[in-house]
Design a protein around this motif. Sequence first.
Motif, PDB file in Angstrom:
ATOM      1  N   GLY A  33       0.830  -1.214   0.000  1.00 32.06           N
ATOM      2  CA  GLY A  33       0.000   0.000   0.000  1.00 32.06           C
ATOM      3  C   GLY A  33       0.850   1.242   0.000  1.00 32.06           C
ATOM      4  O   GLY A  33       2.062   1.160   0.266  1.00 32.06           O
ATOM      5  N   PRO A  34       0.267   2.383  -0.285  1.00 32.99           N
ATOM      6  CA  PRO A  34       1.006   3.653  -0.285  1.00 32.99           C
ATOM      7  C   PRO A  34       1.599   3.961   1.082  1.00 32.99           C
ATOM      8  O   PRO A  34       2.563   4.707   1.196  1.00 32.99           O
ATOM      9  N   ASP A  35       1.012   3.372   2.126  1.00 29.21           N
ATOM     10  CA  ASP A  35       1.490   3.630   3.492  1.00 29.21           C
ATOM     11  C   ASP A  35       2.612   2.683   3.886  1.00 29.21           C
ATOM     12  O   ASP A  35       3.048   2.668   5.039  1.00 29.21           O
ATOM     13  N   GLY A  36       3.063   1.833   2.929  1.00 21.55           N
ATOM     14  CA  GLY A  36       4.175   0.931   3.230  1.00 21.55           C
ATOM     15  C   GLY A  36       3.727  -0.408   3.774  1.00 21.55           C
ATOM     16  O   GLY A  36       4.526  -1.329   3.913  1.00 21.55           O
ATOM     17  N   THR A  37       2.447  -0.523   4.072  1.00 26.75           N
ATOM     18  CA  THR A  37       1.925  -1.778   4.613  1.00 26.75           C
ATOM     19  C   THR A  37       1.659  -2.756   3.475  1.00 26.75           C
ATOM     20  O   THR A  37       1.257  -2.350   2.381  1.00 26.75           O
ATOM     21  N   TYR A  39      -0.716  -5.418   1.940  1.00 22.09           N
ATOM     22  CA  TYR A  39      -2.126  -5.794   2.055  1.00 22.09           C
ATOM     23  C   TYR A  39      -2.381  -7.103   1.334  1.00 22.09           C
ATOM     24  O   TYR A  39      -1.752  -7.417   0.320  1.00 22.09           O
ATOM     25  N   GLU A  74      -8.352   2.888  -1.432  1.00 20.46           N
ATOM     26  CA  GLU A  74      -8.555   3.040   0.014  1.00 20.46           C
ATOM     27  C   GLU A  74      -8.306   1.695   0.678  1.00 20.46           C
ATOM     28  O   GLU A  74      -8.603   0.651   0.080  1.00 20.46           O
ATOM     29  N   PRO A  75      -7.766   1.678   1.890  1.00 19.94           N
ATOM     30  CA  PRO A  75      -7.543   0.416   2.597  1.00 19.94           C
ATOM     31  C   PRO A  75      -8.858  -0.363   2.721  1.00 19.94           C
ATOM     32  O   PRO A  75      -9.913   0.244   2.937  1.00 19.94           O
ATOM     33  N   GLU A  78     -11.176   0.378   5.577  1.00 15.21           N
ATOM     34  CA  GLU A  78     -11.890   1.659   5.503  1.00 15.21           C
ATOM     35  C   GLU A  78     -13.105   1.556   4.587  1.00 15.21           C
ATOM     36  O   GLU A  78     -14.174   2.096   4.876  1.00 15.21           O
TER      37      GLU A  78
END
Length: 433
Positions: A33-37, A39, A74-75, A78
Amino acid sequence: MSTTAQSNAAAKREAWGRLRKLPSGRWQVRYPGPDGTTYTARTDQDKPLTFLTKTDARTWLAGVQTKMARGLWEPPEEIAAKLEAELAVEQAQSLGFEEYSKRWLEMIRTEPNRSGKKRAVGTVRSYQGKVTGYLIPEFRNTPVREIDAARIKVMTDRLDQIPAPLNPNSKFNGITRPVLIVLMMILRQAARDGIIPAAPNVSVPRQESVRHDADHDAGEDVANPIQVEALYEAVPDQWAMAVLLAAWCQLRRGECLGLQRRDIEWHDDGSATLHVRRQLNANTGGYTDLKSEAGRRSLSIPKLMIDRLQQHLDDYVSSDAKAPVLPADRWGSIPLSNTRWGYIWADARDGVAGLPHRFRFHDLRHTGLTIFAQEGATLAELMRRGGHADIHIVLRYQHATMNRDRELADRMSDRVSTSIARAKKEGDGGEET
DNA sequence: GACGGCTAGTAGTTATCTGC
DNA sequence: GCAGATAACTACTAGCCGTC
């Protein structure tokens, strides 16, 4: 070969993201993901998502990559939360009135109002009476969103037909307005909850008097001093002081019953001051703050009741500072209850001739305030004496000053007429001489 | 059991506060 | 200033309890 080893062997390196074949034979997708996580593919309902073929998995992964590129991704949790919220709104929008009104009652019982204050027990009880007595029988399970202005008009027309118990001949009753107020409160809350877009545009009608006709003269509600004296004589000695406190100190019923010995301040010259600080609440049966801050006041006790008050304290009130001035029992520590006083008052009232129909204990206040007005008290003085916060209430006593006003106007007329006549006469005389 | 005194509960009515 | 919101008062009813 272990299961893990098989899985690793099944994993295929992609340009972006990873695909792996699960022991079940289905394909799973993982992506950064864009947040580095990292998924793992999940459905919009936040459930595990796998694919029958590798192509399907790769297509889905490409779709995710496109979304990310466009900033639309979006995650999964969410998305799931949003869908859940939308579903809740959808369900709420088809919510029946009965269920929603019960939720609303629970809400006002437990949560503070918009001013941050918790509602009084009596308030909630009052609202509940309107909901269960009129609104639920009227709307039952009608979806809240279907309650519009036209439907509300049907309800108010129906309620308007109910005769007022207090005065069956009245054009108005005390039912429609409070029921409508409660309904609108519920609908406004429904709008805030997103159940309906907005509350229907319905204005609450002005409050009309039920007890009296429009041409009723408020002066008819005022007992004269002789009648006050007769009421004082008619009430059993132990509680008769309540009549004088209402008439000559302008106390409300709850204020009378809430008085304690310490609230009476005696002065060296034999005069006394009454401090009104609390009331006996008719709903809770206990002491509570006064209805308004204006009600908190100190009053000079009129000379005409000083001796009787002293005698009353000696005969019926315990020496304890917190002893009720009107105890349930002689020298008792429990104040006379509102309900019991209601019976005592009704008996006494029925024994006095010439009183206005359904003369209320509260009406005794008018006697004292009217005489105050006649003696020239200003509006501010009347408000303070009566513990009123609203000038409109006090204005009613102005009618009592009309006789005095007329007298002064007549005197003024006489004086002006005399002056003019004298001036004319002197003028005429001057010409003659 | 009848009766009366009393209390709690509730509906109807009205006064007051509060926010816009 | 007005309408909405809140709270208190009046009137009435039902039920409990002690007394006769």
